[in-house]
Design a protein around this motif. Structure first.
Motif, mmCIF file in Angstrom:
data_model
loop_
_atom_site.group_PDB
_atom_site.id
_atom_site.type_symbol
_atom_site.label_atom_id
_atom_site.label_comp_id
_atom_site.label_asym_id
_atom_site.label_seq_id
_atom_site.Cartn_x
_atom_site.Cartn_y
_atom_site.Cartn_z
ATOM 1 N N GLU A 108 4.536 8.938 -1.290
ATOM 2 C CA GLU A 108 4.017 7.569 -1.317
ATOM 3 C C GLU A 108 2.619 7.530 -1.926
ATOM 4 O O GLU A 108 2.287 6.643 -2.721
ATOM 5 C CB GLU A 108 3.957 6.999 0.095
ATOM 6 C CG GLU A 108 5.290 6.693 0.725
ATOM 7 C CD GLU A 108 5.103 6.030 2.074
ATOM 8 O OE1 GLU A 108 4.889 4.800 2.094
ATOM 9 O OE2 GLU A 108 5.136 6.735 3.091
ATOM 10 N N HIS B 278 5.183 -4.036 -3.484
ATOM 11 C CA HIS B 278 5.378 -3.508 -2.124
ATOM 12 C C HIS B 278 4.912 -4.550 -1.103
ATOM 13 O O HIS B 278 3.878 -4.380 -0.449
ATOM 14 C CB HIS B 278 4.618 -2.187 -1.960
ATOM 15 C CG HIS B 278 4.986 -1.157 -2.979
ATOM 16 N ND1 HIS B 278 6.135 -0.400 -2.878
ATOM 17 C CD2 HIS B 278 4.377 -0.797 -4.137
ATOM 18 C CE1 HIS B 278 6.196 0.410 -3.926
ATOM 19 N NE2 HIS B 278 5.163 0.193 -4.699
ATOM 20 N N LEU C 133 3.814 -3.644 2.538
ATOM 21 C CA LEU C 133 2.653 -2.795 2.767
ATOM 22 C C LEU C 133 1.535 -3.598 3.430
ATOM 23 O O LEU C 133 1.194 -4.696 2.990
ATOM 24 C CB LEU C 133 2.152 -2.216 1.442
ATOM 25 C CG LEU C 133 0.874 -1.373 1.506
ATOM 26 C CD1 LEU C 133 1.110 -0.098 2.307
ATOM 27 C CD2 LEU C 133 0.363 -1.054 0.117
ATOM 28 N N LEU D 237 5.633 2.943 0.538
ATOM 29 C CA LEU D 237 4.482 2.052 0.652
ATOM 30 C C LEU D 237 4.812 0.791 1.438
ATOM 31 O O LEU D 237 4.663 -0.336 0.967
ATOM 32 C CB LEU D 237 3.938 1.701 -0.733
ATOM 33 C CG LEU D 237 3.288 2.857 -1.503
ATOM 34 C CD1 LEU D 237 2.816 2.407 -2.872
ATOM 35 C CD2 LEU D 237 2.131 3.460 -0.715
ATOM 36 N N MET E 23 1.177 5.567 -5.175
ATOM 37 C CA MET E 23 0.012 4.689 -5.228
ATOM 38 C C MET E 23 -0.954 5.165 -6.303
ATOM 39 O O MET E 23 -1.544 4.326 -7.029
ATOM 40 C CB MET E 23 -0.696 4.633 -3.872
ATOM 41 C CG MET E 23 -1.975 3.802 -3.914
ATOM 42 S SD MET E 23 -2.694 3.471 -2.298
ATOM 43 C CE MET E 23 -1.638 2.147 -1.733
#
Length: 315
Positions: free
Chosen positions: A292, A123, A126, A95, A296
Motif C-alpha cells: 500500500e 481511494h 482512505l 489504501l 501511495m
C-alpha cells in the motif's frame, strides 16, 4: 494449567501516555479519557503485575525503574498488536481505512494539495490523518508507532526504516529582479557569498540539503557566514529576500506552487550538475502494508513528475 491474568492493551496504552507526559491530566487528555479513568487503569495494571510502576506526588509523576522496563516492553507489544491488525487489513482494498501520514513543512503545503484530490478520487475509503513536523520528530513518531509512514527529504539517516522514492526536487536561487546576479542565466555556487544567503533555521533538513546542493558549509566560500538571519518557513524566507536582506535557495516544489506570486523576485538555476533533494516515503521495516505504501509513493511520484500510475484493483 493456571491461567495468567494479563494486562489489557488499553492499560498499556495508558501507561505509555503517562510515561510520555509525566502528568495524569495531560496523559488522560492525550488518551481521550478522564483523569480518573486513566488513574484507575494504571492502578489495575499495577495490580495485575503485582508491582508499583509509578511514584505519585502532588506535583509530579515519576515512572519507577521497573516501570521503565515495562514501558519499553509495552511499546513493543503494542507495535506487534498494530502489526497484527495491519496484516488482517492487507486483504482489504488497498489504501482504505485510517492512515497516519507525517510530512515535513517544506513539502506538505506544496505537494499535498496536488495529491489529495487524486487520493480521494482513487481511494475514497482512505481516512488520511496528517501530521506536519520536522524530520527528526516525525521519525521518532514513526518508530514509536504513532505514524504509519512519513514523507521526507533525503539524504537522512534512517535505521530500521524502508523507503520508496518519490522524485527529485531541484533547487534554484531566488533573488530580487534588480540584483546583479539576476543578469546571469545560471549562478555559480561561489557567487552566492555576495548574498548574504538566507536559509531556514537549524533543525530543518532543507537547510542542510540546500547547503549540500551548493557545496557550502555554514560558512560561505569566502569564510563569511552563510546567513545573518534564520527563518522558520519558506514563506518567511521569501519575504526576507523581498525586503532586500539577501538571497535564498528554494525547491522547485515550492516554486511550482506559486510561492513567489505577488513578489518582485526572480529565480535562476544553479550552475553545474542538477542540484536537488530527493523526496521519499518511509515506513517501519517489515510493515504488512508495504504494498500500500509503495502504491501511495507511486501516486506521489505521479503528481510530482506526471508519471502514470496504474490503479490498484480490489482483491
Amino acid at each position: 494449567m493456571a491461567i495468567t491474568n494479563l494486562p489489557t492493551l488499553k492499560q498499556l496504552r495508558h501507561l505509555l501516555a503517562l510515561a510520555e507526559y509525566g502528568h495524569f491530566g495531560r496523559a488522560a487528555e492525550a488518551s481521550h479519557v478522564t483523569q480518573s479513568t486513566l488513574s484507575a487503569s494504571i492502578k489495575e495494571l499495577e495490580q495485575v503485575l503485582g508491582a508499583q510502576l509509578v511514584d505519585r506526588t502532588k506535583r509530579r509523576v515519576t515512572v519507577t525503574p521497573l516501570g521503565q522496563t515495562v514501558v519499553a516492553k509495552a511499546r513493543v507489544l503494542l507495535q506487534e498488536a498494530e502489526d497484527l491488525v495491519e496484516t488482517a487489513r492487507a486483504n482489504q482494498a488497498p489504501l482504505s481505512g485510517p492512515l497516519q501520514l507525517g510530512v515535513i513543512p517544506t513539502i506538505g503545503p506544496f505537494l499535498l494539495p496536488r495529491v489529495l484530490p487524486l487520493l480521494r478520487r482513487r481511494h475514497p475509503d482512505l481516512k488520511l490523518y496528517l501530521t506536519e513536523d520536522l524530520t527528526e520528530r516525525l521519525l521518532e513518531q514513526l518508530h514509536a508507532g504513532k505514524l504509519d509512514l512519513a514523507l521526507i527529504a533525503l539524504p537522512y539517516d534512517m535505521p530500521g526504516l524502508e523507503q520508496a522514492a518519490v522524485g527529485e526536487d531541484p533547487f534554484s536561487v531566488a533573488l530580487p529582479e534588480k540584483h546583479e546576479l539576476a543578469k546571469l542565466d545560471r549562478i555559480d555556487p561561489d557567487s552566492l557569498e555576495r548574498g548574504p544567503l538566507l536559509l531556514l533555521r537549524d533543525g530543518h533538513c532543507l537547510r542542510e540539503h540546500a547547503l549540500a546542493a551548493c557545496r557550502l558549509s555554514n560558512r560561505g566560500p569566502g569564510g563569511g557566514h552563510v546567513d545573518a538571519f534564520q527563518a522558520t518557513s519558506l514563506y518567511t524566507l521569501v519575504q526576507m529576500v523581498e525586503n532586500g536582506l539577501g538571497l535564498t535557495l528554494l525547491p522547485k516544489l515550492a516554486l511550482d506552487a506559486g510561492i513567489l506570486k505577488g513578489t518582485h523576485l526572480v529565480t535562476r538555476p544553479i550552475a553545474g550538475k542538477s542540484q536537488a533533494r530527493e523526496l521519499a516515503l518511509v515506513w517501519r521495516r517489515g510493515s504488512a502494508r508495504r504494498e500500500e505504501f509503495e502504491l501511495m509513493a507511486g501516486l506521489l511520484r505521479q503528481t510530482l513528475t506526471g508519471t502514470k500510475v496504474e490503479k490498484a484493483e480490489r482483491p
